[in-house]
Design a protein around this motif. Sequence first.
Motif, short mmCIF file in Angstrom:
data_model
loop_
_atom_site.label_atom_id
_atom_site.label_comp_id
_atom_site.label_asym_id
_atom_site.label_seq_id
_atom_site.Cartn_x
_atom_site.Cartn_y
_atom_site.Cartn_z
N ALA A 36 22.24 50.83 42.14
CA ALA A 36 21.59 49.82 41.31
C ALA A 36 21.82 48.44 41.90
O ALA A 36 22.81 48.21 42.60
N CYS A 39 25.23 46.57 41.02
CA CYS A 39 26.50 47.24 41.34
C CYS A 39 27.42 46.21 42.00
O CYS A 39 26.96 45.40 42.81
N ASP A 64 18.44 47.39 37.43
CA ASP A 64 19.88 47.32 37.22
C ASP A 64 20.41 48.68 36.77
O ASP A 64 19.68 49.66 36.74
N ASN A 65 21.71 48.73 36.44
CA ASN A 65 22.33 50.01 36.10
C ASN A 65 21.80 50.60 34.79
O ASN A 65 21.76 51.81 34.63
N ASN A 77 24.61 53.53 31.06
CA ASN A 77 24.42 52.87 32.35
C ASN A 77 24.92 53.74 33.49
O ASN A 77 25.86 54.52 33.32
N CYS A 78 24.30 53.59 34.65
CA CYS A 78 24.71 54.34 35.83
C CYS A 78 24.43 53.47 37.05
O CYS A 78 23.28 53.12 37.31
N SER A 79 25.47 53.10 37.78
CA SER A 79 25.26 52.22 38.93
C SER A 79 25.02 52.98 40.22
O SER A 79 24.42 52.46 41.15
#
Length: 96
Positions: A36, A39, A64-65, A77-79
């Motif tokens: 992302a 990050c 973004d994340n 959320n996940c980066s």
Amino acid sequence: MNSRIKLVMKSGKASLGYKAALKCIRKSKGKMILIANNCPPLRKSEVEYLAMLSKTKVHHYTGDNTALGTACGKHFNCSVLTITDGGDSDILTAEE
């Protein structure tokens, strides 16, 4: 890109998160890594460095994340997203 990610999550194999990404890279199981855009720089450079050593593709996701987590169909959320098996998606072969 989002539709390809959804297809990977449905038909292929992928792991979410920074720690899971490092494990996949060290075992040379990951075929592609999506990072992302928000990050943290130290984390991003570490993932890029290990991916370069293991000859894994790195794609910088434009969102973004939160957007990356939503594209995966998750409510968090996940980066970092690591793709180990593309499934029916052409995400590993397509270049954007």
